[in-house]
Design a protein around this motif. Sequence first.
Motif, mmCIF file in Angstrom:
data_model
loop_
_atom_site.group_PDB
_atom_site.id
_atom_site.type_symbol
_atom_site.label_atom_id
_atom_site.label_comp_id
_atom_site.label_asym_id
_atom_site.label_seq_id
_atom_site.Cartn_x
_atom_site.Cartn_y
_atom_site.Cartn_z
ATOM 1 N N GLY A 1 3.072 7.113 7.037
ATOM 2 C CA GLY A 1 3.041 6.900 5.614
ATOM 3 C C GLY A 1 1.783 6.319 5.060
ATOM 4 O O GLY A 1 1.289 5.704 5.608
ATOM 5 N N SER A 2 1.626 6.105 3.840
ATOM 6 C CA SER A 2 0.686 5.502 3.212
ATOM 7 C C SER A 2 0.749 4.019 3.514
ATOM 8 O O SER A 2 -0.538 3.356 3.413
ATOM 9 N N SER B 1 0.915 -1.226 -0.013
ATOM 10 C CA SER B 1 0.118 -0.087 0.002
ATOM 11 C C SER B 1 0.876 1.087 0.008
ATOM 12 O O SER B 1 0.131 2.300 -0.155
ATOM 13 N N GLY B 2 2.176 1.081 0.335
ATOM 14 C CA GLY B 2 3.175 2.313 0.083
ATOM 15 C C GLY B 2 3.941 2.520 0.993
ATOM 16 O O GLY B 2 4.021 1.451 1.919
#
Length: 308
Positions: free
Chosen positions: A73-74, A52-53
């Motif tokens: 963070g993502s 997801s990042g």
Amino acid sequence: MTQLTDAVEVVVTSDRPLDAALTLSPHQRGPADPTHRRTADGAIWRVSRPASGPATYRITQADRHTVRVQAWGSGAAEFLEGVDALLGTDDDADDFTPEHPKLVEAHRRFPHLRLGRTNRVMEALIPAILEQRVHGKDAFAAWRRLLTIFGERPPGPAPEGMRVPLTADQWRRMPSWEFHLANVDPARAKTIVRCAQVADRLEQASAFTRAAASARLRAVPGVGIWTAAEVSQRAFGDADALSVGDYHLAAVVGWSLLGEPIDDARMVDYLAPLSPHRYRAVRLLQVSGQAVKPKFGPRTAVADHRWH
């Protein structure tokens, strides 16, 4: 000053003792690893790239049974879903019953040794390939250079100099001359690119059985038993993943447990009764200070591939 607000946070507790620093130490690739920092306050900072990042995470430990994890963070939420596995809370050593006095004593002294897993194959595989057949400091320098130049800055208040691990596409598209400038020979560079081309299939191995996961990794030309074991130890938390083919390991096991050097074949035979905990036995030798290998003669020279 580092701002620690806006983090997603969990607190991990366990009835059995935990040692986050000890559990995470195999994931650090040299003292200046751009994905790993230990700050003056004792916190461990790491950067990962879940599906997801990117995610930056900070780990602190109040006592032997409580670990605080903050993430930014993502990819933070996805990362935190696997934080118990990372810290080895489900690592089961109840059937580990060594007989050698050194291992018995090490197991007694380090009940908090946990073998965690990241479930991130490429993050363990690329550094392992860089470490094939070279001195550690040479591999660490290549990892540091490539991430520092091509890696993005991590989310959140990560310490200066940290970087997010590269995507599979970035590794796949890495120019050959950049590998050359990082002192990575063509054989290792080609193996990295081949792995990046099938990264999705390799990441699936985290859900496989131990044997099937190793087979999936070793299906890529250039990934052998040693590299597969190094990945299995970190990505899958495989307590039995013995690094057969390691330049030093057989000698260390032999001198430490038998008082004499042995080769890989004899090491495999000698440690067979400890299965499925052969890697655990090696880790216990390492962390307890019981690992022994007398030094005879000069070290081999570090190969410089940049000017050939």
